[in-house]
Design a protein around this motif. Structure first.
Motif, short mmCIF file in Angstrom:
data_model
loop_
_atom_site.label_atom_id
_atom_site.label_comp_id
_atom_site.label_asym_id
_atom_site.label_seq_id
_atom_site.Cartn_x
_atom_site.Cartn_y
_atom_site.Cartn_z
N THR A 95 0.70 -1.39 -0.01
CA THR A 95 0.15 -0.07 0.03
C THR A 95 0.90 1.25 -0.11
N THR A 96 1.97 1.32 0.54
CA THR A 96 2.74 2.48 0.56
C THR A 96 3.43 2.90 -0.93
N THR A 97 3.84 1.39 -1.42
CA THR A 97 3.96 1.79 -2.87
C THR A 97 3.11 2.20 -3.73
N ALA A 98 1.97 1.84 -3.42
CA ALA A 98 0.87 2.34 -4.18
C ALA A 98 0.56 3.65 -4.19
N LEU A 99 0.67 4.13 -3.01
CA LEU A 99 0.66 5.79 -3.02
C LEU A 99 1.97 6.53 -3.61
N ALA A 100 2.93 5.94 -3.97
CA ALA A 100 4.16 6.61 -4.41
C ALA A 100 4.00 6.37 -6.04
N ALA A 101 3.34 5.34 -6.54
CA ALA A 101 3.58 5.02 -7.92
C ALA A 101 2.68 5.93 -8.71
N THR A 102 3.58 6.11 -9.69
CA THR A 102 2.68 7.19 -10.85
C THR A 102 2.23 6.47 -12.05
N CYS A 103 2.74 5.06 -12.37
CA CYS A 103 2.56 4.47 -13.34
C CYS A 103 1.21 3.89 -13.47
N PRO A 104 0.68 3.16 -14.46
CA PRO A 104 -0.66 2.52 -14.52
C PRO A 104 -0.79 1.49 -13.24
N THR A 105 -1.72 1.34 -12.98
CA THR A 105 -2.12 0.44 -11.89
C THR A 105 -3.28 -0.43 -12.26
N VAL A 106 -2.87 -1.97 -11.91
CA VAL A 106 -3.71 -3.07 -12.17
C VAL A 106 -4.29 -3.73 -10.96
N VAL A 107 -5.61 -3.84 -10.62
CA VAL A 107 -5.95 -4.52 -9.45
C VAL A 107 -6.79 -5.92 -9.87
#
Length: 405
Positions: free
Chosen positions: A106-118
């Protein structure tokens, strides 16, 4: 070319074992893969397994900083070309939706600016819970690509929707996201697909030959091009569209209610479904027996979904209709375009080879309200879908006062 880097976030669910296969597939396809795990995920699969497959240490301790010159979750987020979280448990989805960050995933998810797939994975009742569905909608509105879970036997013993999508399907989505031009990003597109069913009695019903393939192709291509897609589907045998919000209906009345619910938030509505035009005036409570003699049906018209949407559209919204014809297709389509106040209509002659129902190709003509006509040759429905979506994008640009592309 420099290898693209995929972050794989693994949540604490039984489907975590599938993450090993996903990592293996991504490595074989030439990607650098960095795995992040929640502490609970390490109870289901050992980090060493994923490290052996990816040739990179697995990060799961938020306080373990292997390189003192950088902050781990910031550094991996900066290097990522795409972040996929699979499996995403109900708890993990809630954290992502509300910005909680108490583990590496979750901490990486907040820092990521790339496309995210769940890729959600959980019990069917958990998946259908309003809280989970609201959290998924929050993620979709932010631009996260939410994959629809598969349906079948679950680890808990239930059968239903909640299975993590197969690793091969997730890998295909990742490839599509990384290599597809995302020219529809920021747009919300509502699509209908398939037939509707009008019951005669508990056994028999009225329907048509629509397979839903054209509408599903539109939804797949729109999602790949970055749009937020809602697909309202009548009964079909097709797989859920990865990244689309799937809404299943049976009757024309149900499809109308679903369209009415989601139409206000849509930038474009593409009515690719073939709703039944008539329904029995009454539905019989019990099966009609042959011994009762011939069954006579009184039919009444079903609601006109396309006309209702066109009348409700706000300035800037685009409404696209389809016309499946058997004679004088262009003439009939032009009349429908005007009568229903459409921005664009897609017409095909279903008697022509390769352009009818239940096939993987189509031959259509696009007619705009400005009088423009574009006849396409026979091609696969996914290619037809791309042509239609490009035209929709142009119409949206014009309606916003911009020059067409």
């Amino acid at each position: 070319m420099e290898k693209k880097t995929i972050l794989v976030g693994v949540g604490g669910g039984i489907a975590a074992y599938k993450s090993a296969n996903l990592c293996s597939l991504l490595v074989k396809r030439g990607y650098e893969v960095q795995v992040l795990m929640t502490e609970h995920a390490t109870r289901f699969i050992q980090p060493l397994t994923l490290q052996a497959l990816t040739k990179h240490p697995v990060i799961f301790d938020t306080f373990a900083e292997p390189n003192p010159s950088e902050i781990a979750h910031i550094a991996v987020a900066d290097r990522a070309d795409l972040y996929v979280i699979a499996p995403a448990t109900a708890n993990l989805i809630a954290k992502l939706a509300h910005g909680l960050a108490d583990d590496m995933v979750t901490t990486t998810a907040l820092a990521a600016t790339c496309p995210t797939v769940v890729a959600p994975a959980m019990n069917v009742h958990m998946f259908e819970h309003p809280a989970v569905q609201e959290n998924l909608d929050i993620l979709r509105r932010r631009g996260t690509l939410v994959l629809d879970p598969g349906e079948g036997p679950l680890a808990c013993g239930y059968t239903g929707r909640g299975r993590m999508p197969e690793p091969e399907d997730i890998a295909d989505v990742i490839e599509a996201v990384l290599h597809q031009e995302r020219d529809l990003e920021g747009l919300s597109i509502l699509i209908t697909a398939g037939p509707t069913v009008e019951d005669i009695d508990p056994v028999r019903y009225l329907t048509n030959r629509s397979s839903g393939k054209m509408g599903y192709a539109l939804a797949e291509q729109a999602a790949r091009r970055g749009a937020r897609v809602t697909l309202i589907s009548g009964p079909t045998h097709l797989k859920p569209v990865p990244g689309a919000r799937m809404v299943y209906v049976r009757s024309t009345e149900q499809m109308l209610h679903a369209v009415s619910e989601f139409f206000p938030e849509a930038d474009a509505f593409i009515s690719a479904a073939a709703p039944a035009d008539f329904r029995p005036a009454r539905t019989l409570e019990h099966k009609w027996k042959k011994s009762q003699g011939p069954l006579k049906l009184d039919l009444v018209e079903t609601p006109d979904i396309l006309l209702a949407a066109s009348r409700a559209k706000r300035p800037g919204q685009v409404v696209v209709g389809f016309a499946a014809e058997t004679d004088m297709p262009v003439d009939h389509a032009r009349r429908k375009l005007v009568d229903k106040g459409l921005d664009l209509i897609v017409v095909n002659d279903v008697t022509k080879p390769g352009a009818g129902f239940e096939v993987d190709t189509n031959q259509v003509t696009l007619i705009g309200k400005d009088g423009s006509t574009e006849a396409l040759p026979v091609m696969e429905k996914h290619r037809v879908a791309d042509h239609i979506l490009t035209r929709v994008r142009q119409v949206l640009r014009v309606s916003d006062g911009e020059r067409p592309l």
